[in-house]
Design a protein around this motif. Sequence first.
Motif, PDB file in Angstrom:
ATOM      1  N   ASP A   1       5.812 -10.514 -11.971  1.00  0.00           N
ATOM      2  CA  ASP A   1       6.710  -9.367 -11.883  1.00  0.00           C
ATOM      3  C   ASP A   1       5.952  -8.102 -11.485  1.00  0.00           C
ATOM      4  O   ASP A   1       4.775  -7.940 -11.839  1.00  0.00           O
ATOM      5  N   PRO A   2       6.611  -7.171 -10.786  1.00  0.00           N
ATOM      6  CA  PRO A   2       5.963  -5.912 -10.421  1.00  0.00           C
ATOM      7  C   PRO A   2       5.727  -5.013 -11.633  1.00  0.00           C
ATOM      8  O   PRO A   2       6.297  -5.230 -12.707  1.00  0.00           O
ATOM      9  N   GLY A   3       4.882  -3.989 -11.441  1.00  0.00           N
ATOM     10  CA  GLY A   3       4.436  -3.157 -12.547  1.00  0.00           C
ATOM     11  C   GLY A   3       5.548  -2.499 -13.335  1.00  0.00           C
ATOM     12  O   GLY A   3       5.502  -2.448 -14.577  1.00  0.00           O
ATOM     13  N   ALA A   4       6.558  -1.981 -12.647  1.00  0.00           N
ATOM     14  CA  ALA A   4       7.649  -1.311 -13.340  1.00  0.00           C
ATOM     15  C   ALA A   4       8.376  -2.262 -14.283  1.00  0.00           C
ATOM     16  O   ALA A   4       8.799  -1.872 -15.380  1.00  0.00           O
ATOM     17  N   SER A   5       8.528  -3.507 -13.886  1.00  0.00           N
ATOM     18  CA  SER A   5       9.178  -4.496 -14.749  1.00  0.00           C
ATOM     19  C   SER A   5       8.311  -4.815 -15.962  1.00  0.00           C
ATOM     20  O   SER A   5       8.812  -4.941 -17.087  1.00  0.00           O
TER      21      SER A   5
ATOM     22  N   GLU B   1       0.832  -1.204   0.000  1.00  0.00           N
ATOM     23  CA  GLU B   1       0.000   0.000   0.000  1.00  0.00           C
ATOM     24  C   GLU B   1       0.865   1.250   0.000  1.00  0.00           C
ATOM     25  O   GLU B   1       0.534   2.253  -0.657  1.00  0.00           O
ATOM     26  N   GLU B   2       1.986   1.190   0.695  1.00  0.00           N
ATOM     27  CA  GLU B   2       2.890   2.341   0.759  1.00  0.00           C
ATOM     28  C   GLU B   2       3.679   2.500  -0.541  1.00  0.00           C
ATOM     29  O   GLU B   2       3.905   3.623  -1.002  1.00  0.00           O
ATOM     30  N   PHE B   3       4.113   1.376  -1.132  1.00  0.00           N
ATOM     31  CA  PHE B   3       4.869   1.413  -2.377  1.00  0.00           C
ATOM     32  C   PHE B   3       4.277   0.386  -3.325  1.00  0.00           C
ATOM     33  O   PHE B   3       4.493  -0.814  -3.183  1.00  0.00           O
ATOM     34  N   HIS B   4       3.513   0.846  -4.300  1.00  0.00           N
ATOM     35  CA  HIS B   4       2.742  -0.057  -5.142  1.00  0.00           C
ATOM     36  C   HIS B   4       3.605  -0.986  -5.985  1.00  0.00           C
ATOM     37  O   HIS B   4       3.169  -2.083  -6.332  1.00  0.00           O
ATOM     38  N   ASN B   5       4.808  -0.565  -6.362  1.00  0.00           N
ATOM     39  CA  ASN B   5       5.686  -1.412  -7.164  1.00  0.00           C
ATOM     40  C   ASN B   5       6.619  -2.259  -6.298  1.00  0.00           C
ATOM     41  O   ASN B   5       7.708  -2.647  -6.732  1.00  0.00           O
ATOM     42  N   LEU B   6       6.160  -2.593  -5.119  1.00  0.00           N
ATOM     43  CA  LEU B   6       6.931  -3.430  -4.204  1.00  0.00           C
ATOM     44  C   LEU B   6       7.352  -4.735  -4.877  1.00  0.00           C
ATOM     45  O   LEU B   6       6.572  -5.363  -5.598  1.00  0.00           O
ATOM     46  N   ALA B   7       8.588  -5.154  -4.637  1.00  0.00           N
ATOM     47  CA  ALA B   7       9.080  -6.466  -5.062  1.00  0.00           C
ATOM     48  C   ALA B   7       9.555  -7.215  -3.819  1.00  0.00           C
ATOM     49  O   ALA B   7      10.348  -6.685  -3.036  1.00  0.00           O
TER      50      ALA B   7
ATOM     51  N   ASN C   1       1.484   0.227 -11.788  1.00  0.00           N
ATOM     52  CA  ASN C   1       1.999   0.318 -10.425  1.00  0.00           C
ATOM     53  C   ASN C   1       1.369  -0.794  -9.606  1.00  0.00           C
ATOM     54  O   ASN C   1       0.293  -0.642  -9.024  1.00  0.00           O
ATOM     55  N   CYS C   2       2.023  -1.960  -9.595  1.00  0.00           N
ATOM     56  CA  CYS C   2       1.492  -3.117  -8.886  1.00  0.00           C
ATOM     57  C   CYS C   2       2.656  -3.955  -8.361  1.00  0.00           C
ATOM     58  O   CYS C   2       3.737  -3.971  -8.952  1.00  0.00           O
ATOM     59  N   PRO C   3       2.451  -4.640  -7.243  1.00  0.00           N
ATOM     60  CA  PRO C   3       3.540  -5.388  -6.602  1.00  0.00           C
ATOM     61  C   PRO C   3       3.808  -6.730  -7.269  1.00  0.00           C
ATOM     62  O   PRO C   3       3.010  -7.222  -8.070  1.00  0.00           O
ATOM     63  N   GLY C   4       4.947  -7.317  -6.913  1.00  0.00           N
ATOM     64  CA  GLY C   4       5.320  -8.626  -7.440  1.00  0.00           C
ATOM     65  C   GLY C   4       6.518  -9.187  -6.687  1.00  0.00           C
ATOM     66  O   GLY C   4       6.843  -8.745  -5.593  1.00  0.00           O
ATOM     67  N   TRP C   5       7.167 -10.137  -7.301  1.00  0.00           N
ATOM     68  CA  TRP C   5       8.323 -10.793  -6.712  1.00  0.00           C
ATOM     69  C   TRP C   5       9.611 -10.202  -7.263  1.00  0.00           C
ATOM     70  O   TRP C   5       9.611  -9.545  -8.297  1.00  0.00           O
ATOM     71  N   SER C   6      10.721 -10.485  -6.593  1.00  0.00           N
ATOM     72  CA  SER C   6      12.042 -10.199  -7.142  1.00  0.00           C
ATOM     73  C   SER C   6      12.689 -11.526  -7.525  1.00  0.00           C
ATOM     74  O   SER C   6      12.339 -12.592  -6.997  1.00  0.00           O
ATOM     75  N   LEU C   7      13.631 -11.456  -8.454  1.00  0.00           N
ATOM     76  CA  LEU C   7      14.327 -12.666  -8.892  1.00  0.00           C
ATOM     77  C   LEU C   7      15.107 -13.289  -7.743  1.00  0.00           C
ATOM     78  O   LEU C   7      15.136 -14.516  -7.590  1.00  0.00           O
ATOM     79  N   GLU C   8      15.711 -12.446  -6.905  1.00  0.00           N
ATOM     80  CA  GLU C   8      16.494 -12.946  -5.777  1.00  0.00           C
ATOM     81  C   GLU C   8      15.615 -13.724  -4.798  1.00  0.00           C
ATOM     82  O   GLU C   8      16.020 -14.772  -4.277  1.00  0.00           O
ATOM     83  N   ALA C   9      14.407 -13.227  -4.558  1.00  0.00           N
ATOM     84  CA  ALA C   9      13.491 -13.905  -3.644  1.00  0.00           C
ATOM     85  C   ALA C   9      13.068 -15.260  -4.193  1.00  0.00           C
ATOM     86  O   ALA C   9      13.013 -16.259  -3.460  1.00  0.00           O
ATOM     87  N   LEU C  10      12.776 -15.313  -5.486  1.00  0.00           N
ATOM     88  CA  LEU C  10      12.360 -16.579  -6.086  1.00  0.00           C
ATOM     89  C   LEU C  10      13.500 -17.592  -6.107  1.00  0.00           C
ATOM     90  O   LEU C  10      13.277 -18.787  -5.880  1.00  0.00           O
ATOM     91  N   LYS C  11      14.709 -17.138  -6.362  1.00  0.00           N
ATOM     92  CA  LYS C  11      15.857 -18.053  -6.323  1.00  0.00           C
ATOM     93  C   LYS C  11      16.054 -18.606  -4.914  1.00  0.00           C
ATOM     94  O   LYS C  11      16.374 -19.787  -4.737  1.00  0.00           O
TER      95      LYS C  11
END
Length: 251
Positions: A184-188, A102-108, A155-165
């Motif tokens: 993936d998050p919105g920016a990606s 909610e604070e940062f919509h493109n959270l990963a 502007n939507c959240p998702g995962w990071s590659l590091e987290a998935l690995k």
Amino acid sequence: MSDHELWNIASHLRTNFRYVDLTHAFFPGQPKFSMLEDQVTTRLFTVDEQGFTVDRYEIVGQWGTHVDPPIHFVNDARTLDELPVDEMILPLAVLDLHKEAEEFHNLAVTVDHIKAWEERNGRIPDGAFVALRTDWSKRWETDDLYGIDAEGKRNCPGWSLEALKFLRNERGVVAIGHETTDTDPGASIDAGNFGCELYWLQEDRWQIELLNNLAEVPETIGALIVASWPKPKGGTGFPARVFAIVPNNAE
């Protein structure tokens, strides 16, 4: 109680646990990935005319709450009919990051987010399903899953590659899920980068997208997830029915 172990387990689950439906009902005009065609439903037979009701549903595979098998992004990878049923009931860990999203919509999601979860709840068990709670499912009714801003950017959240690995290599996670339309998050996504989804499916893992009602499932270890879907030969994706089994005393 009976003398049958599995019947006793079923009775115990009904008595001591609650069930949370994690699935959106799908319908024409629902939120969707922009490149997908809309659903068309045609009534073929009716009770009044033929004595029974039959509808024809024309949908793409990735429709509503759905499963993505490895073949969705990877040639010659496992298809829906090749995913075994013993992967459909898994320990469930819910990463609750709805306040951060909610604070940062493109959270990963980061590895630190996962480790903080484990500090609160214990280690994610091997063979688990990890779901990302962002409360984005609450945007379903307003069709605002992408959080499009005035400049037309997602502007939507998702995962990071590091987290998935980390989940794949350090925790042996079988599947992931999220409330958004994409891994993936919105920016990606705006950059044309679907690297997180590609990585996960390349690792012969599967995922559920557009999960619902994760706010009703506590993040603490102890819940199970049941995810099932039809079995089309060579299937590349299909709507899924997903639910959680949660201890009655879990908060």
